[in-house]
Design an enzyme around this catalytic site. Structure first.
Site, PDB file in Angstrom:
ATOM      1  N   SER A  10      -0.161   4.696  -2.809  1.00  0.00           N
ATOM      2  CA  SER A  10      -0.380   3.442  -1.922  1.00  0.00           C
ATOM      3  C   SER A  10      -0.197   3.468  -0.355  1.00  0.00           C
ATOM      4  O   SER A  10      -1.043   4.306   0.170  1.00  0.00           O
ATOM      5  CB  SER A  10       1.005   2.592  -2.406  1.00  0.00           C
ATOM      6  OG  SER A  10       0.708   1.308  -2.282  1.00  0.00           O
ATOM      7  N   HIS A  26       0.575  -0.305 -10.624  1.00  0.00           N
ATOM      8  CA  HIS A  26       0.828   0.043  -9.472  1.00  0.00           C
ATOM      9  C   HIS A  26       1.947   0.988  -9.483  1.00  0.00           C
ATOM     10  O   HIS A  26       3.265   0.528  -9.310  1.00  0.00           O
ATOM     11  CB  HIS A  26       1.099  -0.901  -8.160  1.00  0.00           C
ATOM     12  CG  HIS A  26       0.910  -0.469  -6.795  1.00  0.00           C
ATOM     13  ND1 HIS A  26      -0.157   0.015  -6.259  1.00  0.00           N
ATOM     14  CD2 HIS A  26       2.004  -0.378  -5.968  1.00  0.00           C
ATOM     15  CE1 HIS A  26      -0.118   0.441  -5.104  1.00  0.00           C
ATOM     16  NE2 HIS A  26       1.264   0.189  -4.832  1.00  0.00           N
TER      17      HIS A  26
HETATM   18  C1  GCU Z   1       1.665  -3.245  -0.240  1.00  0.00           C
HETATM   19  C2  GCU Z   1       0.210  -3.531   0.685  1.00  0.00           C
HETATM   20  C3  GCU Z   1      -0.601  -2.257   0.264  1.00  0.00           C
HETATM   21  C4  GCU Z   1       0.266  -1.006  -0.089  1.00  0.00           C
HETATM   22  C5  GCU Z   1       1.311  -1.237  -1.082  1.00  0.00           C
HETATM   23  C6  GCU Z   1       2.401  -0.092  -1.380  1.00  0.00           C
HETATM   24  O1  GCU Z   1       1.201  -4.020  -1.440  1.00  0.00           O
HETATM   25  O2  GCU Z   1      -0.197  -4.694   0.649  1.00  0.00           O
HETATM   26  O3  GCU Z   1      -1.716  -2.133   1.282  1.00  0.00           O
HETATM   27  O4  GCU Z   1      -0.734   0.099  -0.472  1.00  0.00           O
HETATM   28  O5  GCU Z   1       2.102  -2.097  -0.201  1.00  0.00           O
HETATM   29  O6  GCU Z   1       2.457   0.852  -0.528  1.00  0.00           O
HETATM   30  O7  GCU Z   1       2.871   0.015  -2.205  1.00  0.00           O
END
Ligand code: GCU
Length: 432
Positions: A264, A408
């Protein structure tokens, strides 16, 4: 509670492929003057630097030369030959950074980075050069595996409703809470070492926390306000390179087999670290999404508006120019990924993570594959289609991709396939 931003599916954004405005991908193999890139030399000497510059000017900012020449003092603060029931040699190393000549950082600026290193004990005993996976963690070194020997360092948090940041030692109950995301034992039993650092040792992941950033050791406040100044992702990426410095001088470690990983926002940091620093031998990036490996001009899921609104400090001030202009951004995910070529690249997505646009991540891997082909490395063929869920492709080449079931996150499925991919390229390690 430890900070995790929402991902998955945020309402109010487009998740419908048929509603994406027609777009043309940026071409990794065309110079900005329109000339095609047809030789490896042209890629290396012309196009690659051009792309790197586009990311410095528009997305992540420039890592200042003073930071690249950082002076660090390394000290082994803990060593254990029988960690994790004898599976591992564990070491904890502090890097202490000096500020650049002529710069007086605020007193609260961070300057200590704690590396947690696990090496497979059998490989150490047999003097086999050890391949390593290095990555930033979200929740502190003590969280990556249930090991009472990990020395905790203070973590950043902001209690709900409060505007004050706390920087406190984590509770004992947080030990091993990210075991699934790190799979330390799996790596060790396959002959890989793990090195990890807490991202908050470099910069607290909050708006208005810049005074604590390690960036202050190398940039003045005026420099940090420049349109192309580095942001938090730049600081996190920089920290990965400093940890790499220390791994590269460790005689137990194979200096040619060091992969960087991240999930992420920390996938974005791993992408940017590997793009800038060719000493990283492979990139294993999990759901780095927009501002990372996804195609911003698809604007499916997260937009520049959202990134800039929620996390302006991650990027350079110039990034704000692209709010509402996702389709015009001159530095897009496929170009970021192409900077890995010809080094091994694994792009990992999850079906339940529409916010990061799994298809966009696939298209980046596909587009970057053209650069690998030019450089003579096997990669995804031009007609490759997004693979079925839970069916990785490219495991036998230099560019691999999968979209797994689930949300995620980082799972054992991700790690099993990362290991297969590296084993295929670097040779299967003798099991511990
Ligand atoms: C949020 C953000 C993403 C990122 C994510 C994370 O959702 O919008 O761009 O990758 O956090 O770091 O879990």
């Amino acid at each position: 509670s430890l900070l995790r931003a929402p991902a998955q599916h945020i309402p109010g954004y487009n998740y419908d492929e048929s509603k994406i405005a027609p777009y043309t991908l940026l071409d990794p193999l065309r110079l900005s003057n329109g000339a095609p890139v047809t030789t490896a030399k042209q890629w290396t000497t012309e196009r690659r630097p051009e792309i790197l510059h586009l990311f410095e000017e528009n997305v992540f900012g420039v890592t200042p030369p003073a930071a690249l020449h950082a002076v660090a003092h390394a000290r082994v603060v803990e060593h254990n030959d029988h960690a994790l029931d004898g599976l591992a040699v564990r070491e904890q190393i502090d890097l202490t950074f000096e500020s650049a000549p002529g710069i007086t950082p605020p007193a609260e600026a961070l300057h200590n980075l704690r590396i947690l290193l696990y090496l497979p004990a059998a490989a150490v005993a047999a003097h086999r050069p050890i391949p390593i996976v290095l990555g930033l963690n979200f929740t502190g070194n003590q969280s990556v595996v249930d090991d009472p020997g990990i020395l905790p360092t203070p973590l950043w948090s902001k209690p709900k409703g409060s505007s004050t940041l706390l920087h406190e030692l984590p509770a004992d109950s947080t030990r091993g809470t990210a075991t699934q995301q790190w799979q330390v034992r799996m790596l060790l039993t396959h002959g890989y070492g793990l090195a990890t650092i807490y991202y908050g040792d470099l910069e607290a992941d909050f708006k208005d926390a810049a005074q604590y950033s390690v960036r202050n050791l190398y940039s003045t406040p005026v420099q940090l306000a420049a349109p192309n100044a580095w942001g938090a992702v730049g600081a996190w990426a920089w920290g990965l390179s400093r940890a790499l410095d220390s791994l590269l001088v460790d005689p137990r470690i194979d200096p040619n087999h060091i992969a960087v990983t991240g999930h992420s926002r920390l996938g974005k940091a791993a992408d940017w670290a590997a793009a800038q620093d060719p000493r990283f031998d492979a990139l294993l990036s999990t759901e780095s999404g927009h501002g990372g490996q996804s195609i911003q001009r698809r604007a499916l899921g997260e937009t520049v508006y959202h990134l800039e609104h929620s996390f302006p400090y991650w990027f350079c001030p110039n990034y704000a120019k692209w709010v509402g202009h996702d389709s015009e951004i001159p530095a897009d995910g496929n170009l970021l990924v192409s900077l890995m070529a010809p080094r091994p690249l694994y792009v990992a997505s999850a079906q339940g993570d529409e916010w990061s646009d799994p298809k966009g991540e696939f298209l980046s891997a596909l587009s970057a594959s053209r650069v690998y082909t030019l450089l003579g490395k096997p990669a995804l063929p031009p007609n490759a289609q997004p693979p079925a869920i839970d069916h990785p492709i490219g495991l036998d080449g230099f560019v691999a991709y999968h979209e797994r079931t689930g949300k995620h996150d980082v799972t054992d499925f991700d790690w099993e396939n990362y290991i297969l991919f590296l084993d295929n390229l670097w040779g299967k390690q003798t099991p511990a």
